[in-house]
Design an enzyme around this catalytic site. Structure first.
Site, PDB file in Angstrom:
ATOM      1  N   THR A  33       0.839  -1.192   0.000  1.00 51.21           N
ATOM      2  CA  THR A  33       0.000   0.000   0.000  1.00 51.21           C
ATOM      3  C   THR A  33       0.877   1.245   0.000  1.00 51.21           C
ATOM      4  O   THR A  33       2.065   1.153  -0.314  1.00 51.21           O
ATOM      5  CB  THR A  33      -1.010  -0.034   1.170  1.00 51.21           C
ATOM      6  OG1 THR A  33      -1.962   1.023   1.000  1.00 51.21           O
ATOM      7  CG2 THR A  33      -0.346   0.104   2.523  1.00 51.21           C
ATOM      8  N   ASN A  34       0.323   2.403   0.323  1.00 54.15           N
ATOM      9  CA  ASN A  34       1.113   3.640   0.334  1.00 54.15           C
ATOM     10  C   ASN A  34       0.679   4.519   1.499  1.00 54.15           C
ATOM     11  O   ASN A  34      -0.196   4.134   2.276  1.00 54.15           O
ATOM     12  CB  ASN A  34       0.975   4.367  -1.011  1.00 54.15           C
ATOM     13  CG  ASN A  34      -0.471   4.691  -1.326  1.00 54.15           C
ATOM     14  OD1 ASN A  34      -1.119   5.443  -0.613  1.00 54.15           O
ATOM     15  ND2 ASN A  34      -0.984   4.097  -2.391  1.00 54.15           N
ATOM     16  N   ASP A  35       1.274   5.697   1.624  1.00 54.94           N
ATOM     17  CA  ASP A  35       1.061   6.557   2.792  1.00 54.94           C
ATOM     18  C   ASP A  35      -0.214   7.391   2.776  1.00 54.94           C
ATOM     19  O   ASP A  35      -0.424   8.190   3.691  1.00 54.94           O
ATOM     20  CB  ASP A  35       2.249   7.526   2.934  1.00 54.94           C
ATOM     21  CG  ASP A  35       3.435   6.835   3.566  1.00 54.94           C
ATOM     22  OD1 ASP A  35       3.227   5.858   4.302  1.00 54.94           O
ATOM     23  OD2 ASP A  35       4.580   7.285   3.321  1.00 54.94           O
TER      24      ASP A  35
END
Ligand code: CTP
Ligand code: CA
Length: 234
Positions: A33-35
């Protein structure tokens, strides 16, 4: 006159907002995933709701719960988000793509939890569909009716050459506006409660918003969208 004052600028409009970071699964317990926190998308959905719109919020992984008073569609992965967005596109007046969609996903999704083995392992990733690009393609295809087509706004998170990349994305994805945030700046963008953005249209920079709450940024963006889309309060 007092009746007119109560009119909301987005009354009668159907808008779709995407939010959060997509989750691309490797196996039942692991993912990439990402931030993205989803805060900008949530602020956009909330502001649209308060301005009178009928809001659909398509969201991936987010930090907090979504705002109330909007229709929430949960789509963990890019593939699911693409399907949810395309299905609803024809009925929308505007689509704002604040989600951080993963550019790649694991080539293989294992049905069972993977077991460790060798000292090193290589993960092969494959490109995800580009949702904003698909929307742009649809709008200009025979199937998309230009007169009924929603107003489309994309985001661009950049760390270098913000303007050049934003204008490139605007043209390539055939969006009406691109909202660019410089994620290398302190206190803005991913995870923060405030943001600072430059908004680009076909003619170049159309609006620069210095650091302020995401909610306030969202209100200014909706004002700009209503204006550029030619929406009259109904
Ligand atoms: N976007 C999308 N689907 C993807 C990737 C991006 O819909 N698979 C959308 C994002 O929601 C955003 C816009 O495209 O509104 C720009 O995303 P960004 O990651 O900045 O652009 P990319 O085209 O993915 O380019 P890059 O990551 O290489 O800068
Ligand atoms: Ca990307």
């Amino acid at each position: 006159i007092s009746l007119l004052k109560g009119k909301k600028p987005l009354a009668g409009r159907k808008v779709l907002v995407t939010a959060g970071g997509t989750i691309e699964r490797l196996d039942p317990v692991r993912y990439i995933t990402n931030d993205s926190s989803g805060k900008m998308g949530f602020a956009l959905a909330e502001a649209a709701r308060d301005l009178g719109a009928d809001v659909t919020l398509v969201c991936a992984r987010t930090d907090g719960p979504p705002p109330s008073g909007v229709t929430v569609v949960r789509t963990p992965s890019a593939g699911e988000m693409l399907a949810a967005v395309m299905e609803r596109l024809p009925e929308m007046d505007a689509v704002v793509k604040a989600a951080a969609v993963a550019d790649y996903r694991p080539a293989e999704r294992h049905e069972n939890k993977m077991k460790k083995g060798a000292e090193t392992m290589t993960l092969t990733l494959v490109r995800n569909p580009d949702i904003l690009q698909e929307i742009g393609n649809w709008r200009y295809s025979d199937e998309g009716n230009p007169r009924r087509s929603p107003f489309v706004v994309g985001f661009a998170a950049e760390t270098t050459d913000v303007e050049r990349h934003a204008l490139d994305k605007l043209a390539r994805k055939r969006a009406d506006l691109i909202v660019a945030n410089d994620v290398s700046q302190e206190g803005v963008g991913f995870g923060a409660d405030s943001n600072a953005v430059n908004v680009y249209g076909a003619e170049g920079l159309v609006l620069a918003l210095d650091r302020q709450s995401k909610r306030r940024i969202a209100e200014r963006l909706w004002q700009l969208i209503a204006d550029r889309a030619g929406w009259k309060p109904s």
